[in-house]
Design a protein around this motif. Structure first.
Motif, mmCIF file in Angstrom:
data_model
loop_
_atom_site.group_PDB
_atom_site.id
_atom_site.type_symbol
_atom_site.label_atom_id
_atom_site.label_comp_id
_atom_site.label_asym_id
_atom_site.label_seq_id
_atom_site.Cartn_x
_atom_site.Cartn_y
_atom_site.Cartn_z
ATOM 1 N N ALA A 284 30.972 -42.264 7.920
ATOM 2 C CA ALA A 284 30.669 -41.047 7.157
ATOM 3 C C ALA A 284 31.897 -40.458 6.485
ATOM 4 N N LEU A 285 33.054 -41.015 6.747
ATOM 5 C CA LEU A 285 34.286 -40.474 6.172
ATOM 6 C C LEU A 285 34.407 -40.805 4.695
ATOM 7 N N GLU A 286 35.088 -39.931 3.964
ATOM 8 C CA GLU A 286 35.373 -40.187 2.557
ATOM 9 C C GLU A 286 36.627 -41.053 2.449
ATOM 10 N N VAL A 287 36.590 -42.046 1.606
ATOM 11 C CA VAL A 287 37.709 -42.976 1.451
ATOM 12 C C VAL A 287 38.841 -42.297 0.688
ATOM 13 N N GLY A 288 40.067 -42.463 1.179
ATOM 14 C CA GLY A 288 41.248 -41.941 0.493
ATOM 15 C C GLY A 288 42.233 -43.049 0.211
ATOM 16 N N PRO A 289 43.226 -42.787 -0.647
ATOM 17 C CA PRO A 289 44.195 -43.832 -0.972
ATOM 18 C C PRO A 289 45.292 -43.926 0.077
ATOM 19 N N LEU A 290 45.855 -45.109 0.219
ATOM 20 C CA LEU A 290 47.110 -45.257 0.936
ATOM 21 C C LEU A 290 48.247 -44.895 -0.016
ATOM 22 N N ALA A 291 49.431 -44.726 0.528
ATOM 23 C CA ALA A 291 50.522 -44.186 -0.275
ATOM 24 C C ALA A 291 51.081 -45.189 -1.275
ATOM 25 N N ARG A 292 51.017 -46.488 -0.942
ATOM 26 C CA ARG A 292 51.593 -47.500 -1.835
ATOM 27 C C ARG A 292 50.738 -48.768 -1.783
ATOM 28 N N GLU A 293 50.812 -49.557 -2.831
ATOM 29 C CA GLU A 293 50.054 -50.800 -2.902
ATOM 30 C C GLU A 293 50.496 -51.788 -1.836
#
Length: 582
Positions: A284-293
């Protein structure tokens, strides 16, 4: 070139030219010069700066939070909470630094004092760009040190914003320097004679390099490195509560924290229930970005190698399509030693679940790691938990909760998670010279005098205990409230706290001392030390022979509060006054 990139889109936000060698030289000279004066101020003067830092942080909370989110990708609400925590920590040390740094008398002829080390180099990470700095800076400044900050290369705008906070708080010019330099410049900074010590938060691999460089220069280090924190759920735990907390413990900050729970070790009897609850909440969590590729690529590789080795992929496991560095919440079940998700630090939203037969197997599995930062234990049996927590190889164990830092509590790890402590009393003393001062009989400058204020007569403590208070003063130095308490056979005093640290020496007989719920047996000439605010009590270990202690408070205005009643007695020994409230 130093780049600021938006992890949600992969687009460049700003770029900066690294500072020149000349700029660095000027900064180091300024820091050393400012610290030379700063150290001469009393701690009560220095903490005024911390209150101003807290004020400036709160005034700019929204602005700074948006900058954190833009540069490293965490949700805005978490970024705002990070700024607030920085302010709270500054306020904590503003209120407690004098107590933490108080001279500690060792009767009858010595005192331990804490002097600042000098200018401390802080090599800081990107995952909590404000918090990681201020949790170190608040105690370091209060202790009388100067600071040179070399921040992570992907958060240069946060570094410059920290410089703005320092300026707006009217920090003495030069005392805190923020350098925009490449990582290759760190070795030269460590070796520079103007740097007295180093603090580093980051990966174990880089920490080993920093330690080698600082060790070669014989400079003090505090290292807070990687972690693979276990989250142990026993069969008698409140499983729904454990699972709900586990989701937050794993996925807060996008899973990019050294103290995120990473390995979930669950007794087989409740494993299915835990996995079901945990996976549903994670989905149920919203996806977020990691800090770097490169962080995303490393994480995905770890997931793939774990699945290839036999782990069950229950959720996620595939990088999101489109721009930015997004990776979904991922759950792996049946993870065992030898798999990447168990053996390595997974710095991102990947949870590894390991099933075990019983509590002994759970703790053995928790300790089966090269790391030792934090650990969580879930059980309804708190008496059992008291014994089990001593078996965890970690710098902190949280019972029925998630591991988190708190300005009141020391924070740090063992094994390849580093050494030294931040926060609490231990954190402020890390960057001080703990100096012993012994007063010889011929040293008139330190000659002690003992005063017995007329209005402070011996008084009955009840239960067969009576106290004689004194004031000891070293000429030209601070005075301390001390005295003796006599205990008849079997006598004791109730559980109580003080507003200042207390040192105690057993002068006669033997004592049972309870400090923060733990009992210790002390014989004649044994000593103990109790921090301010810690509940404690003494009683005579003998029912027939007398017992006598010598106690010393790191203050001349002290309070004693009885835990059971809340009654507080205040003694102002400088002016020979006693008052009671509550």
């Amino acid at each position: 070139m130093i780049l600021s990139v938006d992890p949600a889109t992969g687009t460049e936000l700003a770029r900066f030219t690294p500072q020149s060698t000349v700029d660095v030289e000027v900064a180091l000279d300024a820091a050393a010069g400012a610290q030379a004066h700063w150290r001469t101020l009393d701690v009560t003067e220095r903490v005024g700066l911390l209150r101003e830092l807290a004020r400036v942080l709160r005034a700019g909370k929204e602005k700074y939070a948006r900058l954190i989110t833009a540069e490293m990708g965490k949700p805005l609400g978490e970024a705002e909470a990070e700024i607030e925590k920085c302010a709270v920590t500054c306020e904590h040390y503003a209120g407690q630094a004098a107590t933490y740094l108080a001279d500690r008398p060792i009767p009858p002829d010595s005192v331990v004092v804490h002097d600042p080390l000098g200018v401390v180099l802080a090599v800081m990470p990107w995952n909590y760009p404000f918090w990681q700095f201020f949790r170190f800076a608040a105690p370091a400044l209060a202790a009388g040190n100067g600071i040179v900050l070399k921040h992570a290369g992907n958060v240069p705008q946060c570094a410059l914003a920290i410089a703005d906070v320092v300026r707006d708080a009217e920090t003495p010019e030069g005392l805190v320097q923020v350098l925009l330099v490449e990582s290759g410049a760190v070795a030269g900074l460590i070796a520079d004679d103007r740097i007295a010590a180093v603090t580093f938060t980051g990966s174990t691999e880089v920490g080993a390099i920093i330690a080698a460089q600082a060790g070669a220069a014989l400079k003090k280090q505090v290292l807070e490195l990687g972690g693979s924190d276990p989250f142990v759920v026993l069969a008698d735990a409140d499983v729904p509560a454990a699972a709900a907390t586990a989701v937050k413990a794993r996925f807060v900050n996008g899973g990019q924290s050294c103290v995120n729970a990473k390995r979930f070790i669950v007794e087989e009897a409740v494993a299915d229930e835990f996995v079901r609850e945990f996976t549903a909440a994670a989905a149920a969590l919203e996806v977020g970005p990691l800090a770097r590729e490169n962080l995303r690529a490393t994480l995905h590789d770890q997931v793939g190698r774990s699945v290839d080795a036999g782990a069950s992929l229950l959720l996620g496991g595939k990088p999101a399509d489109g721009p930015g560095y997004f990776y979904p919440p991922t759950v792996l079940d049946h993870v065992t030693p030898g798999m990447a998700a168990f053996d390595e630090e997974t710095f991102g939203p990947v949870a590894a679940i390991t099933r075990v037969a019983d509590a002994d197997a759970a703790i053995a599995m928790a300790n089966r790691t090269e790391f030792g930062l934090g650990a969580a234990l879930w059980t309804r049996d708190l008496a059992r938990a008291t014994a089990l927590v001593r078996r965890f190889e970690a710098g902190a164990v949280f019972v029925n909760g998630m591991v988190a830092s708190d300005p009141r509590l020391p924070f740090g790890g063992i094994k390849k998670s580093g050494y030294g402590r931040e926060l609490g009393a231990e954190g402020i003393r890390e960057f001080t010279n703990t100096k012993t001062v012994w007063r010889g009989p011929g040293s008139t400058s330190f000659a002690p005098s003992v005063l017995r204020p007329a209005d402070l007569p011996a008084h009955n403590r009840g239960g067969g205990a009576s106290t004689v208070p004194l004031v000891t003063r070293a000429i030209g130095a601070r005075a301390f409230l001390n005295g003796t308490t006599h205990f008849e056979g079997g006598a004791g005093i109730p559980l109580h706290t003080h507003n200042c640290p207390e040192s105690v020496v057993i002068l006669e007989g033997s004592a049972i001392v309870e400090i923060d719920g733990v009992e210790h047996h002390l014989e004649r000439f044994d000593t103990t030390y109790v921090d301010a605010g810690t509940p404690h009590r003494f009683r005579n270990a003998s029912t027939t022979e007398p017992m006598r202690i010598l106690w010393t408070y790191a203050s001349v205005e002290a309070t004693r509060t009885i835990v059971a009643t809340g009654v507080t007695t205040r003694v102002d020994a400088e002016h020979a006054k006693v008052s009671q409230s509550g």
